[in-house]
Design an enzyme around this catalytic site. Sequence first.
Site, PDB file in Angstrom:
ATOM      1  N   LYS A  53       9.442  11.566  -8.730  1.00  0.00           N
ATOM      2  CA  LYS A  53       9.333  13.242  -8.345  1.00  0.00           C
ATOM      3  C   LYS A  53       8.385  13.389  -7.346  1.00  0.00           C
ATOM      4  CE  LYS A  53       9.949  17.710  -8.617  1.00  0.00           C
ATOM      5  NZ  LYS A  53      11.264  18.396  -8.430  1.00  0.00           N
ATOM      6  N   LYS A  97       1.278  22.466  -4.822  1.00  0.00           N
ATOM      7  CA  LYS A  97       0.593  21.754  -5.658  1.00  0.00           C
ATOM      8  C   LYS A  97       1.276  20.260  -5.709  1.00  0.00           C
ATOM      9  CE  LYS A  97       3.080  22.036  -9.234  1.00  0.00           C
ATOM     10  NZ  LYS A  97       4.241  21.356  -9.919  1.00  0.00           N
TER      11      LYS A  97
END
Length: 305
Positions: free
Chosen positions: A182, A250
């Site tokens: 991811k 993030k």
Amino acid sequence: MDRNTGTAHDELRSVAFIGLGIMGGPMAANLVRAGYQVIGHNRSRAAVDRLVEAGGRAAGSVAEAVADADAVITMLPADTEVTEVVLGEGGVLEHARVGSLLIDMSTISPRTATALAEAGREHGVRVLDAPVSGGEAGAVEAVLSIMAGGDAADFEQAAPLFHALGTTVVHVGPHGAGQTVKAANQLIVAVNIQALAEAVVFLEKAGADLPAALTVLGGGLAGSTALNRKKDSMTARDFTPGFRIDLHHKDLGIVTDTARDIGAVLPTGSLVAQLLASCRANGDGGLDHSALLRGVERLSGRART
Ligand code: NAD
């Protein structure tokens, strides 16, 4: 099924879903549609009410949500929230059934994912990291890409549930591997959108017909899912999220931290991480990540309010 000794071969029927935001809300609704008994919990109540309208049940706490569930799905913003909800007092591991399966579908660091799996083992709870790609539209349409890390038997058990949420479902390796893949996904998407943003400003400043240009670019080697999904909203400067700059910031933190740990050097990724940080510093953190375009406009002397 013996509720206290669920094994990897039992069918998952009841699902506790924690985190019913932009992604979790439609994902939980899709599980209801697929026939799962879904009980949802979210920090703000309105999201839980939407799940109830879709046919799910409401839980007032994490403990209530997970107590009878075969599987627990978390879809929370970041490492801090996932750690608090899973490991904290009154959290998932304190209250989930022994033998149940925790599937964290949030995007967090591979290191935290591995730590959660270790903690789960100590509590007799099996854990998969299964982050997703495909955005809000992918969640609504149940066409997400799901990249799962953990034991193969646990992945097999969860596969029918994953197929109710997505179309590309792949077991990519042991605990943490889903989050590693991811992170690579987020690197590619950020660089892609930054290139698209630069092309939009370049084309507009050159006086090109932007919709015509983006249509033809979409059909060639420059074409991408990012281009096809974002070209109209970027042309219209509609930056309603979608995927917030704050969350992509993030994620590139995860990419750059992990890269440093493993000795991978990512010059373009590091640059785009800085450009995302600049968008936040300019007050755009709550906008869709396609608002990288606003950063390019600022650099090119075309800032809008
Ligand atoms: P979001 O902020 O819309 O949803 C998160 C939800 O969690 C919110 O409803 C919030 O109220 C709830 N929440 C936060 N802390 C909580 C707590 N302690 N207890 C209970 N509920 C709590 O975020 P999102 O866009 O749905 O993203 C969720 C995750 O999925 C993130 O890790 C994100 O990086 C990832 N992701 C997002 C997208 C996207 O396009 N939005 C795509 C792929 C992956």
